[in-house]
Scaffold this motif. Structure first.
Motif, PDB file in Angstrom:
ATOM      1  N   ARG A  92       0.835  -1.200   0.000  1.00 16.08           N
ATOM      2  CA  ARG A  92       0.000   0.000   0.000  1.00 16.08           C
ATOM      3  C   ARG A  92       0.870   1.250   0.000  1.00 16.08           C
ATOM      4  NH1 ARG A  92      -2.738   3.299   3.796  1.00 16.08           N
ATOM      5  NH2 ARG A  92      -1.780   2.234   5.553  1.00 16.08           N
ATOM      6  N   ILE A  93       0.570   2.172  -0.896  1.00 16.10           N
ATOM      7  CA  ILE A  93       1.218   3.483  -0.923  1.00 16.10           C
ATOM      8  C   ILE A  93       0.461   4.368   0.059  1.00 16.10           C
ATOM      9  CG2 ILE A  93       1.815   5.491  -2.336  1.00 16.10           C
ATOM     10  CD1 ILE A  93       3.306   2.919  -3.109  1.00 16.10           C
ATOM     11  N   THR A  94       1.162   4.982   1.000  1.00 17.66           N
ATOM     12  CA  THR A  94       0.504   5.759   2.052  1.00 17.66           C
ATOM     13  C   THR A  94       0.601   7.264   1.850  1.00 17.66           C
ATOM     14  OG1 THR A  94       2.517   5.695   3.386  1.00 17.66           O
ATOM     15  CG2 THR A  94       0.881   3.945   3.762  1.00 17.66           C
ATOM     16  N   VAL A  95       1.581   7.728   1.079  1.00 19.50           N
ATOM     17  CA  VAL A  95       1.753   9.166   0.862  1.00 19.50           C
ATOM     18  C   VAL A  95       2.643   9.383  -0.361  1.00 19.50           C
ATOM     19  CG1 VAL A  95       3.773   9.434   2.387  1.00 19.50           C
ATOM     20  CG2 VAL A  95       2.232  11.377   2.033  1.00 19.50           C
ATOM     21  N   THR A 120      -0.996  10.383 -10.168  1.00 22.16           N
ATOM     22  CA  THR A 120      -1.834   9.546 -11.035  1.00 22.16           C
ATOM     23  C   THR A 120      -1.011   8.524 -11.801  1.00 22.16           C
ATOM     24  OG1 THR A 120      -1.742  11.026 -12.965  1.00 22.16           O
ATOM     25  CG2 THR A 120      -3.503  11.419 -11.344  1.00 22.16           C
ATOM     26  N   ARG A 121       0.282   8.762 -11.913  1.00 20.55           N
ATOM     27  CA  ARG A 121       1.149   7.869 -12.690  1.00 20.55           C
ATOM     28  C   ARG A 121       1.945   6.905 -11.816  1.00 20.55           C
ATOM     29  NH1 ARG A 121       4.298  11.434 -16.610  1.00 20.55           N
ATOM     30  NH2 ARG A 121       4.679   9.445 -17.616  1.00 20.55           N
ATOM     31  N   LEU A 122       1.698   6.935 -10.516  1.00 21.95           N
ATOM     32  CA  LEU A 122       2.391   6.048  -9.586  1.00 21.95           C
ATOM     33  C   LEU A 122       1.546   4.813  -9.326  1.00 21.95           C
ATOM     34  CD1 LEU A 122       4.703   5.491  -7.549  1.00 21.95           C
ATOM     35  CD2 LEU A 122       3.338   6.754  -5.865  1.00 21.95           C
ATOM     36  N   PRO A 123       2.052   3.637  -9.691  1.00 15.32           N
ATOM     37  CA  PRO A 123       1.286   2.413  -9.422  1.00 15.32           C
ATOM     38  C   PRO A 123       0.971   2.277  -7.933  1.00 15.32           C
ATOM     39  CG  PRO A 123       3.157   1.954 -10.849  1.00 15.32           C
ATOM     40  CD  PRO A 123       3.325   3.363 -10.368  1.00 15.32           C
ATOM     41  N   GLY A 124      -0.289   2.014  -7.621  1.00 16.14           N
ATOM     42  CA  GLY A 124      -0.704   1.840  -6.239  1.00 16.14           C
ATOM     43  C   GLY A 124      -1.227   3.097  -5.577  1.00 16.14           C
ATOM     44  N   ALA A 125      -1.065   4.235  -6.220  1.00 10.20           N
ATOM     45  CA  ALA A 125      -1.584   5.492  -5.672  1.00 10.20           C
ATOM     46  C   ALA A 125      -2.836   5.896  -6.436  1.00 10.20           C
ATOM     47  CB  ALA A 125      -0.529   6.587  -5.778  1.00 10.20           C
ATOM     48  N   ASP A 126      -3.717   6.600  -5.757  1.00  8.85           N
ATOM     49  CA  ASP A 126      -4.910   7.136  -6.408  1.00  8.85           C
ATOM     50  C   ASP A 126      -5.246   8.486  -5.782  1.00  8.85           C
ATOM     51  OD1 ASP A 126      -6.335   6.661  -4.007  1.00  8.85           O
ATOM     52  OD2 ASP A 126      -7.003   4.701  -4.701  1.00  8.85           O
ATOM     53  N   GLU A 127      -6.419   9.019  -6.125  1.00 10.61           N
ATOM     54  CA  GLU A 127      -6.786  10.359  -5.666  1.00 10.61           C
ATOM     55  C   GLU A 127      -6.976  10.439  -4.154  1.00 10.61           C
ATOM     56  OE1 GLU A 127     -10.338   8.024  -6.533  1.00 10.61           O
ATOM     57  OE2 GLU A 127      -8.669   8.581  -7.816  1.00 10.61           O
ATOM     58  N   ARG A 128      -7.071   9.308  -3.479  1.00 11.09           N
ATOM     59  CA  ARG A 128      -7.190   9.302  -2.010  1.00 11.09           C
ATOM     60  C   ARG A 128      -5.843   9.268  -1.319  1.00 11.09           C
ATOM     61  NH1 ARG A 128     -10.889   4.189  -2.236  1.00 11.09           N
ATOM     62  NH2 ARG A 128      -9.082   3.806  -3.495  1.00 11.09           N
ATOM     63  N   THR A 129      -4.768   9.009  -2.054  1.00 13.57           N
ATOM     64  CA  THR A 129      -3.436   8.952  -1.457  1.00 13.57           C
ATOM     65  C   THR A 129      -3.030  10.362  -1.023  1.00 13.57           C
ATOM     66  OG1 THR A 129      -2.875   7.125  -2.945  1.00 13.57           O
ATOM     67  CG2 THR A 129      -1.048   8.228  -1.812  1.00 13.57           C
ATOM     68  N   PRO A 130      -2.716  10.544   0.275  1.00 12.93           N
ATOM     69  CA  PRO A 130      -2.359  11.876   0.777  1.00 12.93           C
ATOM     70  C   PRO A 130      -1.108  12.444   0.095  1.00 12.93           C
ATOM     71  CG  PRO A 130      -2.759  10.355   2.589  1.00 12.93           C
ATOM     72  CD  PRO A 130      -2.726   9.535   1.335  1.00 12.93           C
ATOM     73  N   LEU A 131      -1.063  13.771   0.065  1.00 13.23           N
ATOM     74  CA  LEU A 131       0.057  14.489  -0.529  1.00 13.23           C
ATOM     75  C   LEU A 131       0.885  15.156   0.557  1.00 13.23           C
ATOM     76  CD1 LEU A 131      -1.878  16.208  -3.443  1.00 13.23           C
ATOM     77  CD2 LEU A 131      -0.444  14.157  -3.577  1.00 13.23           C
ATOM     78  N   LEU A 132       2.205  15.196   0.327  1.00 12.04           N
ATOM     79  CA  LEU A 132       3.150  15.779   1.276  1.00 12.04           C
ATOM     80  C   LEU A 132       4.103  16.681   0.517  1.00 12.04           C
ATOM     81  CD1 LEU A 132       4.482  15.722   4.151  1.00 12.04           C
ATOM     82  CD2 LEU A 132       5.867  13.824   3.295  1.00 12.04           C
ATOM     83  N   SER A 135       9.394  21.698   2.056  1.00 14.31           N
ATOM     84  CA  SER A 135       9.885  22.896   1.401  1.00 14.31           C
ATOM     85  C   SER A 135      10.666  23.764   2.371  1.00 14.31           C
ATOM     86  CB  SER A 135       8.718  23.699   0.826  1.00 14.31           C
ATOM     87  OG  SER A 135       9.155  24.923   0.310  1.00 14.31           O
ATOM     88  N   ARG A 136      11.763  24.259   1.889  1.00 10.94           N
ATOM     89  CA  ARG A 136      12.570  25.186   2.670  1.00 10.94           C
ATOM     90  C   ARG A 136      11.820  26.494   2.909  1.00 10.94           C
ATOM     91  NH1 ARG A 136      18.464  27.351   0.662  1.00 10.94           N
ATOM     92  NH2 ARG A 136      18.818  28.737   2.404  1.00 10.94           N
ATOM     93  N   GLY A 137      10.960  26.870   1.960  1.00 12.05           N
ATOM     94  CA  GLY A 137      10.270  28.154   2.026  1.00 12.05           C
ATOM     95  C   GLY A 137       8.799  28.080   2.350  1.00 12.05           C
ATOM     96  N   GLY A 138       8.303  26.940   2.872  1.00 13.23           N
ATOM     97  CA  GLY A 138       6.892  26.838   3.192  1.00 13.23           C
ATOM     98  C   GLY A 138       6.041  26.625   1.962  1.00 13.23           C
ATOM     99  N   ALA A 139       4.772  27.001   2.041  1.00 13.59           N
ATOM    100  CA  ALA A 139       3.846  26.779   0.938  1.00 13.59           C
ATOM    101  C   ALA A 139       2.899  27.964   0.786  1.00 13.59           C
ATOM    102  CB  ALA A 139       3.038  25.512   1.161  1.00 13.59           C
ATOM    103  N   THR A 140       2.427  28.146  -0.434  1.00  8.77           N
ATOM    104  CA  THR A 140       1.423  29.172  -0.709  1.00  8.77           C
ATOM    105  C   THR A 140       0.135  28.534  -1.217  1.00  8.77           C
ATOM    106  OG1 THR A 140       2.247  29.479  -2.969  1.00  8.77           O
ATOM    107  CG2 THR A 140       3.160  30.925  -1.249  1.00  8.77           C
ATOM    108  N   THR A 141      -0.010  27.258  -0.993  1.00 12.77           N
ATOM    109  CA  THR A 141      -1.181  26.525  -1.463  1.00 12.77           C
ATOM    110  C   THR A 141      -1.678  25.595  -0.371  1.00 12.77           C
ATOM    111  OG1 THR A 141      -2.025  25.155  -3.267  1.00 12.77           O
ATOM    112  CG2 THR A 141       0.178  24.641  -2.474  1.00 12.77           C
ATOM    113  N   SER A 142      -2.900  25.130  -0.512  1.00 11.53           N
ATOM    114  CA  SER A 142      -3.452  24.159   0.425  1.00 11.53           C
ATOM    115  C   SER A 142      -3.644  22.840  -0.322  1.00 11.53           C
ATOM    116  CB  SER A 142      -4.780  24.672   0.993  1.00 11.53           C
ATOM    117  OG  SER A 142      -5.698  24.888  -0.052  1.00 11.53           O
ATOM    118  N   GLY A 143      -4.129  21.833   0.392  1.00 13.62           N
ATOM    119  CA  GLY A 143      -4.357  20.540  -0.231  1.00 13.62           C
ATOM    120  C   GLY A 143      -3.186  19.591  -0.095  1.00 13.62           C
ATOM    121  N   VAL A 144      -2.201  19.988   0.698  1.00 13.08           N
ATOM    122  CA  VAL A 144      -1.011  19.179   0.879  1.00 13.08           C
ATOM    123  C   VAL A 144      -0.515  19.373   2.309  1.00 13.08           C
ATOM    124  CG1 VAL A 144       0.479  21.011  -0.036  1.00 13.08           C
ATOM    125  CG2 VAL A 144       1.277  18.669  -0.102  1.00 13.08           C
ATOM    126  N   THR A 145      -0.064  18.286   2.936  1.00 11.94           N
ATOM    127  CA  THR A 145       0.567  18.400   4.246  1.00 11.94           C
ATOM    128  C   THR A 145       1.954  18.999   4.041  1.00 11.94           C
ATOM    129  OG1 THR A 145      -0.645  16.505   5.098  1.00 11.94           O
ATOM    130  CG2 THR A 145       1.371  17.120   6.259  1.00 11.94           C
TER     131      THR A 145
END
Length: 158
Positions: A92-95, A120-132, A135-145
């Protein structure tokens, strides 16, 4: 190759020795400056993965026992972080994640779109697989841990 100093030597200095011996170290320095950002990003990825392995329970999605990367022969996709339940072959792919180690640019919408496409191109991952994102500079977007350098350093302290 596990030794970062040897990787740096082989990438920049070994081939630059003739220039250095001719008193043209400036040429070697220019090549390092031109490639530094890309090289640094690749050099930090194994450190990030080891930090993820050291994180306390509950820091990563449930069932994450290993952290590695994934790429095809053509390097498309090239995924910096793949968390899974076991190795060498995961059940199982977890992240799925990305490392962006730029000095003056945070993880942004463009990076997120690319990560979504790669997932979408990683075998075993799908749209429910969490994103991580790491980043050295943080983030300007949501939807990812998001993990920042302080999070990685904390994993080494405990």
């Amino acid at each position: 190759m596990a030794d970062p100093y040897l990787r740096f030597w082989l990438a920049f200095l070994d081939s630059g020795l003739p220039d250095i011996q001719r008193g043209r170290g400036d040429l070697v320095l220019a090549r390092i400056a031109k490639s530094w950002s890309s090289w640094r990003g690749r050099a930090v990825e194994p450190v990030v993965r080891e930090s993820l392995r050291r994180m306390p329970d509950g820091s990563l999605p449930e069932g994450t026992a290993v952290a590695g990367g994934y790429w095809t022969r053509s390097n498309d996709p090239e995924i910096d972080i793949v968390g899974a339940d076991r190795e060498p072959v995961a059940k199982r792919i977890t992240v799925v994640g990305s490392v962006k180690w730029l000095r003056d640019r945070p993880f942004d919408e463009h990076d997120l779109a690319r990560l979504l496409t790669h997932r979408t191109r990683l075998p075993g991952a799908d749209e429910r697989t969490p994103l991580l994102a790491v980043s050295r500079g943080g983030a300007t977007t949501s939807g990812v841990t998001m993990l920042v350098p302080e999070d990685l350093l904390a994993a080494w302290r405990d």
